[in-house]
Design a protein around this motif. Sequence first.
Motif, PDB file in Angstrom:
ATOM      1  N   PHE A  55      71.923  51.695  19.685  1.00 54.40           N
ATOM      2  CA  PHE A  55      72.228  51.556  21.354  1.00 54.40           C
ATOM      3  C   PHE A  55      71.271  50.414  21.989  1.00 54.40           C
ATOM      4  CE2 PHE A  55      71.422  52.216  25.590  1.00 54.40           C
ATOM      5  CZ  PHE A  55      72.748  51.978  26.097  1.00 54.40           C
ATOM      6  N   LEU A  56      70.080  50.468  21.745  1.00 58.48           N
ATOM      7  CA  LEU A  56      68.968  49.629  22.425  1.00 58.48           C
ATOM      8  C   LEU A  56      69.213  48.167  21.666  1.00 58.48           C
ATOM      9  CD1 LEU A  56      65.930  52.155  22.550  1.00 58.48           C
ATOM     10  CD2 LEU A  56      67.293  50.960  24.425  1.00 58.48           C
ATOM     11  N   ARG A  57      69.455  47.958  20.375  1.00 64.98           N
ATOM     12  CA  ARG A  57      69.445  46.820  19.768  1.00 64.98           C
ATOM     13  C   ARG A  57      70.814  46.071  20.656  1.00 64.98           C
ATOM     14  NH1 ARG A  57      72.959  44.481  17.036  1.00 64.98           N
ATOM     15  NH2 ARG A  57      72.360  42.803  15.596  1.00 64.98           N
ATOM     16  N   ALA A  58      71.858  46.873  20.584  1.00 68.33           N
ATOM     17  CA  ALA A  58      73.194  46.324  21.060  1.00 68.33           C
ATOM     18  C   ALA A  58      72.797  45.569  22.456  1.00 68.33           C
ATOM     19  CB  ALA A  58      74.074  47.376  21.012  1.00 68.33           C
ATOM     20  N   ARG A  59      71.963  46.458  23.326  1.00 68.87           N
ATOM     21  CA  ARG A  59      71.764  45.965  24.727  1.00 68.87           C
ATOM     22  C   ARG A  59      70.873  44.656  24.584  1.00 68.87           C
ATOM     23  NH1 ARG A  59      75.156  46.699  27.715  1.00 68.87           N
ATOM     24  NH2 ARG A  59      73.852  46.162  29.550  1.00 68.87           N
ATOM     25  N   GLU A  60      70.123  44.535  23.593  1.00 70.41           N
ATOM     26  CA  GLU A  60      69.446  43.230  23.509  1.00 70.41           C
ATOM     27  C   GLU A  60      70.356  42.111  23.338  1.00 70.41           C
ATOM     28  OE1 GLU A  60      66.209  43.544  24.307  1.00 70.41           O
ATOM     29  OE2 GLU A  60      65.748  45.459  23.663  1.00 70.41           O
ATOM     30  N   VAL A  61      71.234  42.261  22.731  1.00 68.45           N
ATOM     31  CA  VAL A  61      72.236  41.264  22.484  1.00 68.45           C
ATOM     32  C   VAL A  61      72.988  40.997  23.588  1.00 68.45           C
ATOM     33  CG1 VAL A  61      74.285  40.438  21.422  1.00 68.45           C
ATOM     34  CG2 VAL A  61      72.694  42.028  19.753  1.00 68.45           C
ATOM     35  N   VAL A  62      73.400  42.029  24.311  1.00 68.87           N
ATOM     36  CA  VAL A  62      74.280  41.652  25.692  1.00 68.87           C
ATOM     37  C   VAL A  62      73.153  40.817  26.605  1.00 68.87           C
ATOM     38  CG1 VAL A  62      75.229  43.073  27.642  1.00 68.87           C
ATOM     39  CG2 VAL A  62      75.682  43.695  25.432  1.00 68.87           C
ATOM     40  N   HIS A  63      72.016  41.451  26.618  1.00 69.65           N
ATOM     41  CA  HIS A  63      70.933  40.604  27.731  1.00 69.65           C
ATOM     42  C   HIS A  63      70.788  39.246  27.111  1.00 69.65           C
ATOM     43  CE1 HIS A  63      69.015  44.677  28.697  1.00 69.65           C
ATOM     44  NE2 HIS A  63      70.155  44.633  28.972  1.00 69.65           N
ATOM     45  N   PHE A  64      70.844  38.928  25.905  1.00 71.84           N
ATOM     46  CA  PHE A  64      70.741  37.398  25.644  1.00 71.84           C
ATOM     47  C   PHE A  64      71.955  36.712  26.216  1.00 71.84           C
ATOM     48  CE2 PHE A  64      71.442  34.244  22.334  1.00 71.84           C
ATOM     49  CZ  PHE A  64      70.468  33.626  22.205  1.00 71.84           C
ATOM     50  N   GLN A  65      73.043  37.094  25.791  1.00 70.45           N
ATOM     51  CA  GLN A  65      74.175  36.679  26.260  1.00 70.45           C
ATOM     52  C   GLN A  65      74.122  36.553  27.926  1.00 70.45           C
ATOM     53  OE1 GLN A  65      77.086  39.471  24.758  1.00 70.45           O
ATOM     54  NE2 GLN A  65      77.220  38.290  22.966  1.00 70.45           N
ATOM     55  N   ARG A  66      73.886  37.194  28.638  1.00 72.35           N
ATOM     56  CA  ARG A  66      73.665  37.264  30.014  1.00 72.35           C
ATOM     57  C   ARG A  66      72.918  36.362  30.526  1.00 72.35           C
ATOM     58  NH1 ARG A  66      75.439  41.248  33.234  1.00 72.35           N
ATOM     59  NH2 ARG A  66      75.481  39.614  35.014  1.00 72.35           N
ATOM     60  N   PHE A  67      71.614  36.153  29.830  1.00 71.63           N
ATOM     61  CA  PHE A  67      70.577  35.142  30.064  1.00 71.63           C
ATOM     62  C   PHE A  67      71.153  33.686  29.668  1.00 71.63           C
ATOM     63  CE2 PHE A  67      67.133  38.659  29.976  1.00 71.63           C
ATOM     64  CZ  PHE A  67      66.776  38.286  31.441  1.00 71.63           C
ATOM     65  N   GLY A  68      71.654  33.563  28.689  1.00 73.49           N
ATOM     66  CA  GLY A  68      72.450  32.335  28.377  1.00 73.49           C
ATOM     67  C   GLY A  68      73.253  32.058  29.595  1.00 73.49           C
ATOM     68  N   GLU A  69      74.240  32.924  30.092  1.00 77.52           N
ATOM     69  CA  GLU A  69      75.076  32.455  31.285  1.00 77.52           C
ATOM     70  C   GLU A  69      74.341  32.035  32.474  1.00 77.52           C
ATOM     71  OE1 GLU A  69      77.218  36.089  31.736  1.00 77.52           O
ATOM     72  OE2 GLU A  69      78.151  35.978  29.878  1.00 77.52           O
ATOM     73  N   ALA A  70      73.046  32.851  32.770  1.00 78.09           N
ATOM     74  CA  ALA A  70      72.023  32.510  33.742  1.00 78.09           C
ATOM     75  C   ALA A  70      71.477  31.354  33.551  1.00 78.09           C
ATOM     76  CB  ALA A  70      71.157  33.478  33.705  1.00 78.09           C
ATOM     77  N   LEU A  71      71.252  30.685  32.420  1.00 79.55           N
ATOM     78  CA  LEU A  71      70.696  29.238  32.218  1.00 79.55           C
ATOM     79  C   LEU A  71      71.800  28.312  32.511  1.00 79.55           C
ATOM     80  CD1 LEU A  71      68.459  27.568  30.941  1.00 79.55           C
ATOM     81  CD2 LEU A  71      69.561  27.689  28.728  1.00 79.55           C
ATOM     82  N   GLU A  72      73.174  28.540  32.052  1.00 82.48           N
ATOM     83  CA  GLU A  72      73.925  27.599  32.670  1.00 82.48           C
ATOM     84  C   GLU A  72      74.328  27.539  34.062  1.00 82.48           C
ATOM     85  OE1 GLU A  72      75.620  25.263  30.620  1.00 82.48           O
ATOM     86  OE2 GLU A  72      74.081  26.132  29.183  1.00 82.48           O
ATOM     87  N   MET A  73      74.153  28.814  34.762  1.00 83.76           N
ATOM     88  CA  MET A  73      74.269  28.850  36.040  1.00 83.76           C
ATOM     89  C   MET A  73      73.114  27.930  36.734  1.00 83.76           C
ATOM     90  SD  MET A  73      74.721  32.382  38.339  1.00 83.76           S
ATOM     91  CE  MET A  73      75.338  33.015  36.734  1.00 83.76           C
ATOM     92  N   THR A  74      72.022  28.120  36.397  1.00 85.23           N
ATOM     93  CA  THR A  74      70.871  27.311  37.078  1.00 85.23           C
ATOM     94  C   THR A  74      70.930  26.031  36.695  1.00 85.23           C
ATOM     95  OG1 THR A  74      69.659  29.557  36.597  1.00 85.23           O
ATOM     96  CG2 THR A  74      68.193  27.525  36.727  1.00 85.23           C
ATOM     97  N   LYS A  75      71.282  25.574  35.329  1.00 85.88           N
ATOM     98  CA  LYS A  75      71.529  24.309  35.500  1.00 85.88           C
ATOM     99  C   LYS A  75      72.402  23.349  36.327  1.00 85.88           C
ATOM    100  CE  LYS A  75      72.216  23.218  30.876  1.00 85.88           C
ATOM    101  NZ  LYS A  75      72.670  23.151  29.709  1.00 85.88           N
ATOM    102  N   GLN A  76      73.686  24.153  36.556  1.00 87.28           N
ATOM    103  CA  GLN A  76      74.576  23.724  37.569  1.00 87.28           C
ATOM    104  C   GLN A  76      74.054  23.685  38.967  1.00 87.28           C
ATOM    105  OE1 GLN A  76      78.162  26.156  36.960  1.00 87.28           O
ATOM    106  NE2 GLN A  76      78.411  25.722  34.789  1.00 87.28           N
ATOM    107  N   LYS A  77      73.111  24.690  39.268  1.00 86.58           N
ATOM    108  CA  LYS A  77      72.800  24.747  40.532  1.00 86.58           C
ATOM    109  C   LYS A  77      71.571  23.479  41.119  1.00 86.58           C
ATOM    110  CE  LYS A  77      71.477  26.736  44.589  1.00 86.58           C
ATOM    111  NZ  LYS A  77      72.378  26.909  45.615  1.00 86.58           N
TER     112      LYS A  77
END
Length: 203
Positions: A161-183
């Motif tokens: 379960f914890l391993r799976a959450r690391e994958v989700v967090h990685f994906q969310r931070f990727g989205e955050a990076l794109e959001m920050t680049k646009q901003k």
Amino acid sequence: MWNYEKRLQYPVKIKKTCPKTAQLIISQYGGPDGELSASMRYLAQRYTMPVKKVGGLLTDIGTEEINHMEIICAIVYQLTKNLSPEEAKTAGFDAYYIDHTSGLWPQAAAGIPFTATEFQSKGDAFADLFEDLAAEQKARTVYENLLRVIEDPDVREPLKFLRAREVVHFQRFGEALEMTKQKLNSENFYYFNAEFDKDMLQK
């Protein structure tokens, strides 16, 4: 400030104690890629994040990492519950036992204690988000290493379960990076900065 539910995000119910396994898993409490450093990293970085939604994401993930830390501590506690000195010695857990008995204390699997150098907060949005992306991948790798050497299904399930959450967090931070680049309106901001690299911009 937050609502605290007095239950783990994933249940931990271990039937068989094993201090040797606890000695490995404790790395995800106080090791270089563990949950303690993750929670501190994200909750510190959120203050200087220029995008409000990304700051909110850091708050969300940082508080979730605290719950993950509780899961790890619950696993270690249950694996060492009612541990005798003889059992600690037989399992090679005696050095830890001497210092902490069966109390929870943050360290890596190799016995190196947690320090503040285990997490970064740079105050630069791109530096911090790249740090976070890398941190989630390193944590995923540690969980996968643990799953390679641990056989007890009662321990493996929360680790999966914890391993799976690391994958989700990685994906969310990727989205955050794109959001920050646009901003910040600059795809190349994290490669160069106009304030310091005027010559590069003129070429």
